[in-house]
Design a protein around this motif. Structure first.
Motif, PDB file in Angstrom:
ATOM      1  N   GLN A 157      69.030  66.252  43.106  1.00 41.97           N
ATOM      2  CA  GLN A 157      70.036  66.762  44.180  1.00 41.97           C
ATOM      3  C   GLN A 157      69.771  66.205  45.790  1.00 41.97           C
ATOM      4  O   GLN A 157      70.765  65.728  46.056  1.00 41.97           O
ATOM      5  CB  GLN A 157      69.951  68.026  44.075  1.00 41.97           C
ATOM      6  CG  GLN A 157      70.744  68.779  42.978  1.00 41.97           C
ATOM      7  CD  GLN A 157      70.572  70.475  43.022  1.00 41.97           C
ATOM      8  OE1 GLN A 157      69.933  70.978  43.556  1.00 41.97           O
ATOM      9  NE2 GLN A 157      71.392  71.068  42.256  1.00 41.97           N
ATOM     10  N   ASP A 158      68.675  66.144  45.992  1.00 41.19           N
ATOM     11  CA  ASP A 158      68.027  65.525  47.346  1.00 41.19           C
ATOM     12  C   ASP A 158      68.328  64.216  47.310  1.00 41.19           C
ATOM     13  O   ASP A 158      68.977  63.422  48.387  1.00 41.19           O
ATOM     14  CB  ASP A 158      66.868  65.882  47.662  1.00 41.19           C
ATOM     15  CG  ASP A 158      66.524  67.225  47.721  1.00 41.19           C
ATOM     16  OD1 ASP A 158      67.369  68.086  48.272  1.00 41.19           O
ATOM     17  OD2 ASP A 158      65.357  67.514  47.668  1.00 41.19           O
ATOM     18  N   ARG A 206      72.332  63.299  47.788  1.00 46.05           N
ATOM     19  CA  ARG A 206      72.434  63.653  49.133  1.00 46.05           C
ATOM     20  C   ARG A 206      72.290  62.514  50.002  1.00 46.05           C
ATOM     21  O   ARG A 206      72.936  61.990  50.834  1.00 46.05           O
ATOM     22  CB  ARG A 206      71.717  64.921  49.628  1.00 46.05           C
ATOM     23  CG  ARG A 206      72.151  65.228  51.043  1.00 46.05           C
ATOM     24  CD  ARG A 206      71.076  66.358  51.681  1.00 46.05           C
ATOM     25  NE  ARG A 206      69.889  65.732  51.853  1.00 46.05           N
ATOM     26  CZ  ARG A 206      68.820  66.222  51.385  1.00 46.05           C
ATOM     27  NH1 ARG A 206      68.854  67.403  50.458  1.00 46.05           N
ATOM     28  NH2 ARG A 206      67.734  65.741  51.663  1.00 46.05           N
ATOM     29  N   GLU A 207      71.099  62.002  49.928  1.00 45.85           N
ATOM     30  CA  GLU A 207      70.547  60.814  50.667  1.00 45.85           C
ATOM     31  C   GLU A 207      71.441  59.747  50.257  1.00 45.85           C
ATOM     32  O   GLU A 207      71.606  58.794  51.314  1.00 45.85           O
ATOM     33  CB  GLU A 207      69.122  60.660  50.393  1.00 45.85           C
ATOM     34  CG  GLU A 207      68.266  61.705  50.970  1.00 45.85           C
ATOM     35  CD  GLU A 207      68.455  61.735  52.399  1.00 45.85           C
ATOM     36  OE1 GLU A 207      68.577  60.770  53.427  1.00 45.85           O
ATOM     37  OE2 GLU A 207      68.471  63.063  53.053  1.00 45.85           O
ATOM     38  N   LYS A 229      74.479  59.432  49.430  1.00 45.62           N
ATOM     39  CA  LYS A 229      75.915  59.649  49.915  1.00 45.62           C
ATOM     40  C   LYS A 229      75.595  59.412  51.638  1.00 45.62           C
ATOM     41  O   LYS A 229      76.653  58.824  52.064  1.00 45.62           O
ATOM     42  CB  LYS A 229      76.270  61.071  49.646  1.00 45.62           C
ATOM     43  CG  LYS A 229      76.900  61.290  48.411  1.00 45.62           C
ATOM     44  CD  LYS A 229      77.299  62.776  47.970  1.00 45.62           C
ATOM     45  CE  LYS A 229      77.835  62.919  46.574  1.00 45.62           C
ATOM     46  NZ  LYS A 229      78.169  64.259  46.377  1.00 45.62           N
TER      47      LYS A 229
END
Length: 695
Positions: free
Chosen positions: A670-671, A674-675, A677
């Motif tokens: 998930q992290d 996010r990075e 994107k």
């Protein structure tokens, strides 16, 4: 390497009285007395700019006049005559608050100057600060009991309702200056303007008894008749206006009043004839358009009425004139707009008219009138104010032409003075002042010999390389053989990391550069980065042999080798530099990057960790350290360092991408998403360039 600042000794024609300080300054500068020279240049410039500002003000070009008045005042802040002239120009332009401020300065600077007291008194009278005005005018009379000063004091007494005081002054003036028709006319006008027509009428009659052909006397008597009894005195007033026109056929005020009388007597044809004549004689007088607008409205000539009323409004610079007489123009215009269906505009005009009516009522009651927020409720009012501000005062072409001729004559001497003041400031290492004076010199004469050299040298010494480049480039256009200027131009480009332009500037002085170690080093760096790499490296190697203790040479060689992927040689040079400057963190980082390329990862990591523990704020360091750790299986540490890099440089997409990879390897999808994107978002932003690593 540094040449002396140049002094110009040109002789230029200018009014002799203005050149005295300039000539003294030239002699003092030649003799080396720079302090005296600078003082005399300042005096000359203050006088010259004051002289030119007065010329512009007399030509009604107030915008330029005020620029020069301000500059003169900065040079001579205690010059009372300057303050006085500036105040007079401000008053003429309509800036009464500024005029008041300057007149106070003039009085403070010259308390025995009657003209200063007189002007301040006149300004205070205009602002209806009558008691203070009287104090100033009493001082003016005490210092210089002229007719003008005494007359002004009497008008203040009338404004203060001290009729006995005014009468006494007028009697003294008749005794002291003679009982002449002209003086009787002036006394009558004072009473009329103070709202005492019954006291004015006898004065006008006495003036005419002494001189029946005195210009303005018949008009003044007719106006006083109307002021005293209105329509009842129209026949007598009209007779006086007609007599005035026999003496002065182009007296527009007499035509105006005859038109007004004819309009009130329903003689429409005569009214239009007289009013149009008044407009033709003085197209800037608002009352003529007001009366015409009223007449056209009565005749139902709506288009012409609309135009005339708008013109009256536009030309009325002070809405409070004649007890807010312009109120009727707004009201009539509102009615006309209503008839044509323009309801919103009509509403605005009627609101303004109602506001003026309230203000007039307050004025009649003797209450304080605050007009500061009067316009805020009406768009039409704001638009009118805007249009007034956008309409510059019409200058006098003939007067302006004469002023321009003097300005052209003095421009060279003014520029030379500013240039020499700049040179003096630079000699005293006051480079901010020097650059300011050189810039002012360029306004007056950009082609002044020596200016660009002086300006460029001062800018170079002050490390204002952008200015140095502009000035030195211009200087070299006309002086291509000036080697110092060419060296300084190249050095300025070098200081701004523009290596290609530095090389271009240095093309013709290569031999001179190589003979000076500091310049040779800069030249070699430029060659390595933007020219002949092999030649640049060879020059650095040569410098290294003669200056092995200079760390910068080892660093430059290390950078050169690294740029060509010769990392073994690069690391050796960086180590040599660290022997000389062991605490240089930048060199340690460069060495770490070279060792990393040589796959000596443990040593590279150790150096980077040492820098990180020391509290480095360089995002590149944490990015490279994180990458190295990630490549060798130390995911947790890699994540921590890449997160630090992101915190230090959050808008770098490359770092976000690398952190996303680290998160994936650390099982944090998930992290990572996010990075990823964030990385894509940053890279898609306008003006964001792709890079192989963080910047």
């Amino acid at each position: 390497m540094l040449a002396a600042f140049a002094q110009s000794n040109s002789e230029h024609a200018a009014p002799k009285s203005l050149l005295e300080h300039y000539e003294i300054a030239q002699d003092a500068q030649t003799a080396g007395n720079l302090q005296r020279a600078n003082f005399e240049y300042e005096l000359f410039l203050a006088d010259a700019l004051h002289h030119l500002a007065k010329g512009r003000a007399n030509a009604k070009d107030f915008a330029q006049a005020f620029v020069w008045f301000e500059e003169a005042l900065r040079l001579a802040p205690h010059d009372a005559t300057l303050c006085l002239d500036y105040a007079g120009a401000s008053l003429a332009s309509g800036d009464v608050p500024k005029a008041k401020e300057l007149a106070h300065l003039a009085v403070d600077g010259a308390p025995r100057n009657a003209k200063a007291h007189f002007l301040l008194g006149e300004i205070l009278l205009r602002l209806k600060e009558n008691q203070d005005a009287k104090t100033q005018l009493e001082a003016a009379v005490a210092l210089d009991p002229t007719f003008e000063n005494g007359y002004a004091l009497a008008t203040v007494d009338l404004a203060l309702n001290d009729n006995q005081g005014a009468d006494k002054i007028f009697r003294e003036m008749l005794t002291g200056f003679g009982d002449t028709a002209a003086i009787r006319l002036q006394i009558g006008r004072a009473y009329a303007l103070a709202g005492s027509p019954d006291k004015a009428i006898p004065q006008f009659q006495k003036a005419l008894a002494k001189d029946n052909h005195l210009r303005g006397a018949h008009y003044s008597l007719g106006a006083a008749y109307m002021q005293s009894a209105g329509e009842a005195n129209y026949p007598a007033a009209a007779l006086e206006f007609q007599k005035e026109l026999r003496i002065s056929p182009d007296d527009f005020l007499s035509h105006l009043e005859l038109g007004h009388i004819a309009q009130n007597q329903n003689d429409i044809a005569e009214a239009e004839k007289q009013l149009t004549r008044a407009v033709a004689l003085n197209p800037a007088y608002p009352d003529s358009y007001l009366y015409l607008g009223q007449l056209y409205s009565e005749m139902e000539r709506w288009t012409e009425a609309d135009a005339a009323l708008r013109k009256a409004i536009l030309l009325t610079s002070d809405d409070s004139d004649n007890h807010y007489q312009i109120q009727s123009a707004h009201y009539l215009l509102g009615r006309i707009l209503l008839q044509s269906g323009r309801e919103e505009e009509a509403k605005n005009e009627i609101q303004i008219a109602q506001t003026f009516e309230r203000l007039r009522s307050l004025e009649n009651q003797g209450k304080p009138v605050d007009r500061s927020n009067m316009e805020m409720s009406a768009d039409a009012g704001k638009n009118r104010q805007a249009s007034r501000k956008q309409s510059p005062t019409t200058s006098d072409p003939q007067a302006l032409q004469a002023v321009l001729s003097v300005e052209k004559e003095m421009a060279l001497v003014i520029a030379d003075s500013y240039n020499n003041m700049g040179a003096i400031a630079a000699e005293n290492t006051d480079f901010p002042s020097a650059l300011n004076w050189f810039e002012k010199a360029s306004v007056w004469n950009p082609a002044l010999e020596g200016l660009d050299f002086n300006w460029g040298k001062a800018a170079f010494m002050a490390k204002r390389y952008d200015q140095a480049i502009l000035s030195l480039s211009r200087h070299l256009t006309s002086h291509p053989d000036d080697k110092w200027a060419r060296e300084a131009l190249g050095s300025s480009y070098y200081a701004l990391n523009n290596y290609r332009e530095a090389l271009r500037a240095w093309q013709e002085v290569e031999e001179q550069l190589i003979s000076t170690p500091q310049l040779a080093y800069a030249y070699a760096v430029c060659m390595v980065k933007a020219g002949d790499y092999a030649k640049g490296v060879q020059l650095l190697q040569s410098l290294e042999k003669t200056a092995a203790q200079v760390a910068a040479i080892h660093i430059a060689l290390g950078d050169a080798y690294a740029s060509h992927r010769s990392f073994e040689e690069a690391s050796a040079e960086f180590r040599e530099a660290l022997h000389l400057i062991a605490t240089d963190t930048d060199v340690k980082f460069r060495l770490a990057l070279s060792l990393n390329e040589l796959q000596r990862w443990q040593e590279a990591e150790a150096l980077m960790l040492e820098l990180a523990k020391a509290g480095s704020k360089d995002s590149n360091l944490y990015y490279e350290l994180g990458k190295l750790q990630l490549a060798h299986g130390n995911g947790k540490s890699a994540v921590a360092n890449l997160e630090t890099a992101v915190q230090l440089n959050p808008h770098n997409g490359v770092i976000h991408h690398e952190l996303a990879v680290a998160y994936l390897k650390d099982s944090r999808p998930q992290d990572a998403e996010r990075e990823t994107k964030l990385s894509e978002s940053i890279r898609n932003e306008p003006n964001v360039e792709e890079s192989s690593g963080p910047k």
